[in-house]
Design an enzyme around this catalytic site. Structure first.
Site, PDB file in Angstrom:
ATOM      1  N   GLN A  83       0.847  -1.320  -0.115  1.00 22.05           N
ATOM      2  CA  GLN A  83       0.039  -0.113  -0.104  1.00 22.05           C
ATOM      3  C   GLN A  83       0.943   1.098  -0.198  1.00 22.05           C
ATOM      4  O   GLN A  83       1.604   1.528   0.840  1.00 22.05           O
ATOM      5  CB  GLN A  83      -0.848   0.143   1.211  1.00 22.05           C
ATOM      6  CG  GLN A  83      -1.860   1.072   1.366  1.00 22.05           C
ATOM      7  CD  GLN A  83      -2.667   1.248   2.569  1.00 22.05           C
ATOM      8  OE1 GLN A  83      -2.404   0.500   3.626  1.00 22.05           O
ATOM      9  NE2 GLN A  83      -3.758   2.002   2.682  1.00 22.05           N
ATOM     10  N   GLY A  84       0.849   2.125  -0.954  1.00 25.26           N
ATOM     11  CA  GLY A  84       1.424   3.393  -1.198  1.00 25.26           C
ATOM     12  C   GLY A  84       0.488   4.592  -0.843  1.00 25.26           C
ATOM     13  O   GLY A  84       0.211   4.988  -1.655  1.00 25.26           O
ATOM     14  N   TYR A  85       0.475   4.856   0.489  1.00 28.45           N
ATOM     15  CA  TYR A  85      -0.368   5.948   0.882  1.00 28.45           C
ATOM     16  C   TYR A  85       0.550   7.005   1.614  1.00 28.45           C
ATOM     17  O   TYR A  85       0.723   8.275   1.063  1.00 28.45           O
ATOM     18  CB  TYR A  85      -1.514   5.491   1.834  1.00 28.45           C
ATOM     19  CG  TYR A  85      -2.658   4.996   1.273  1.00 28.45           C
ATOM     20  CD1 TYR A  85      -2.720   4.460  -0.046  1.00 28.45           C
ATOM     21  CD2 TYR A  85      -4.005   5.232   1.972  1.00 28.45           C
ATOM     22  CE1 TYR A  85      -3.937   4.040  -0.616  1.00 28.45           C
ATOM     23  CE2 TYR A  85      -5.010   4.695   1.276  1.00 28.45           C
ATOM     24  CZ  TYR A  85      -5.143   4.037   0.080  1.00 28.45           C
ATOM     25  OH  TYR A  85      -6.291   3.696  -0.520  1.00 28.45           O
ATOM     26  N   SER A  86       1.068   6.800   2.735  1.00 27.38           N
ATOM     27  CA  SER A  86       1.877   7.794   3.490  1.00 27.38           C
ATOM     28  C   SER A  86       2.988   8.043   2.664  1.00 27.38           C
ATOM     29  O   SER A  86       3.645   7.371   2.264  1.00 27.38           O
ATOM     30  CB  SER A  86       2.161   6.945   4.650  1.00 27.38           C
ATOM     31  OG  SER A  86       1.395   6.895   5.441  1.00 27.38           O
TER      32      SER A  86
ATOM     33  N   GLU B 286      -9.734  -1.470   5.581  1.00 27.07           N
ATOM     34  CA  GLU B 286      -8.594  -1.554   6.501  1.00 27.07           C
ATOM     35  C   GLU B 286      -8.611  -1.495   7.920  1.00 27.07           C
ATOM     36  O   GLU B 286      -8.441  -1.945   8.821  1.00 27.07           O
ATOM     37  CB  GLU B 286      -7.360  -0.701   6.306  1.00 27.07           C
ATOM     38  CG  GLU B 286      -6.018  -0.811   7.049  1.00 27.07           C
ATOM     39  CD  GLU B 286      -5.061   0.100   6.685  1.00 27.07           C
ATOM     40  OE1 GLU B 286      -4.085  -0.200   6.998  1.00 27.07           O
ATOM     41  OE2 GLU B 286      -5.408   1.116   5.632  1.00 27.07           O
TER      42      GLU B 286
ATOM     43  N   GLU C 175      -5.931  10.153  16.993  1.00 31.73           N
ATOM     44  CA  GLU C 175      -6.387  11.402  16.863  1.00 31.73           C
ATOM     45  C   GLU C 175      -7.221  11.658  15.828  1.00 31.73           C
ATOM     46  O   GLU C 175      -8.256  12.330  15.738  1.00 31.73           O
ATOM     47  CB  GLU C 175      -5.204  12.370  16.949  1.00 31.73           C
ATOM     48  CG  GLU C 175      -4.274  12.721  18.241  1.00 31.73           C
ATOM     49  CD  GLU C 175      -3.315  11.307  18.409  1.00 31.73           C
ATOM     50  OE1 GLU C 175      -2.806  11.288  19.381  1.00 31.73           O
ATOM     51  OE2 GLU C 175      -3.069  10.569  17.534  1.00 31.73           O
TER      52      GLU C 175
END
Length: 407
Positions: free
Chosen positions: A135-138, A253, A383
């Site tokens: 997974q390439g998110y951050s 997820e 948060e």
């Protein structure tokens, strides 16, 4: 009839399915596959080659993509059957999954947004356990603030050319493909102009750099794209509208993938309870009260998960309510592993290089304690989950944003 530990009413077909799962696991969890439940985890690549071999064994048994349509390699299983499989899988002590990012995160998004041609191309290899996805998110500047993504792609003829960087990319050093959120509209900002793109990793334009953690593993990675290329038909959903597809993945997820956690937590609970009894910790009224509270919390987790999954089945997609489950289980597990360390007392920290120490289960629980610190960060920090719950579920006023931060 209700199955203990699921809260679900079981049909005769469900009970037959459960028996089939049990029989298959008993026949296949032998030899090198036996006793491997503690070797690796969702962000730990320990014992990788055996886990990949096990993934292919699952594929040969038609246990991957259970709820997918049969034409894409699935079984068309019901929600009850998916939950039963997760419960039996964890209870049998099967090896941690190696390719869950593809099956549990990208595949549901492909089923929702993919064309028939894309589904036929992408899903059957996953159902056979042949491909590994990451997974390439951050990004270094876009973690909790995912809309700040800066990785870009430009279209040249029938090929996307990608430049940028992703970080905390689990199993990228083992993966064949990455599903990534990239900016495809020049000058766009925030949620607009993003696309959900599928990029092959075995090419000259991709560099993967493992990140070694304090546990000694290298499951996390940095991924650099330098004119990396992918076909123009490797975008799920409309180009420039990838935010919706990205949220579909995050919903899964935060919701469906928690089933594996939930039943793994049951195994941890059994271990901690047995250690507490063996060491006489249950005679301590404070430790006993904390243990009982953890048991009750685990049951609540199960019912919360059923509610979230039931809502998704009714509405056809996961809404912001999925954040309730993610926040709950990550907070619960952090407190539970603190309890485990208190029951182990000094044995929780003794040993050479995370050795077993006086108790054979100490290392596994120590690693769970350290990993639980990160569970409140990945898939969206606690948060962020609290903001989503308060604003989008409860309808409370939005938290004030710094001037110019956008939304």
């Amino acid at each position: 009839m209700t199955e203990l530990g699921t809260g679900l009413p079981l049909t005769a077909a469900d009970r037959d399915f459960r028996d089939e799962v049990r029989d298959w696991l008993a026949d296949n969890l032998t030899g090198d596959f036996a006793g491997q439940s503690h070797r690796g985890g969702p962000d730990d690549d320990d014992n990788w080659e055996l886990r990949r071999e096990w993934e292919r064994r699952l594929g040969a048994g038609n246990w991957l993509g259970l709820s997918w349509p049969v034409e894409y390699g699935g079984r068309g299983a019901t929600l009850s059957q998916e939950i039963l499989f997760a419960m039996e899988y964890a209870g049998a002590g099967a090896p941690p999954r190696a390719a869950f990012h593809g099956e549990t995160l990208m595949a549901p998004t492909a089923l929702h947004y993919g064309t028939p041609e894309q589904k036929q191309r992408l899903l059957p290899p996953m159902a056979r356990g042949e491909t590994v996805w990451c997974q390439g998110y951050s990004e270094p500047g876009a973690g909790s603030d995912l809309a700040a993504i800066s990785t870009k792609a430009r279209l040249e003829d029938d090929t996307w050319v990608v430049n940028g960087q992703k970080i905390w990319t689990t199993f990228a050093h083992h993966a064949d493909w990455i599903f990534a959120i990239v900016r495809t509209e020049p000058g766009s900002t925030r949620h607009a102009g993003l696309s959900y793109m599928l990029i092959p990793l075995d090419q000259p334009g991709v560099r993967v750099v493992p990140i070694r953690t304090m546990l000694g593993d290298s499951g996390f990675n940095e991924v650099y794209f330098d004119d990396a290329r992918t076909s123009s038909d490797n975008v799920l959903g409309p180009t420039g509208e990838g935010w919706k597809a990205a949220m579909t993945t995050l919903g899964h997820e935060r919701a469906t993938s928690v089933l594996n956690y939930q039943f793994s937590f049951r195994r941890e609970m059994a271990t901690v309870t047995e250690i507490a009894r063996r060491r006489g910790a249950t005679a301590d009224p404070i430790l006993r009260d904390r243990l009982i509270d953890s048991i009750i919390g685990l049951e609540i987790m199960g019912y919360n998960n059923l509610r979230t999954l039931g809502t998704a089945l009714r509405d056809g997609e996961f809404g912001p309510e999925a954040s309730i489950g993610k926040y709950y289980w990550s907070t619960w597990h952090k407190k539970f592993t603190e309890l485990a360390m208190d029951i182990l007392d000094t044995d929780g920290w003794l040993g050479t290089e995370w050795g077993d120490g006086p108790d054979g289960d100490a290392e596994t629980l120590r690693r769970a304690f350290v990993r639980a610190r990160a569970e409140s960060i990945y898939a969206g920090t606690s948060e962020i989950q609290r903001n989503i719950i308060s604003e989008r579920v409860l309808g409370l006023p939005r938290e004030p944003r710094p001037s110019g931060a956008g939304r």
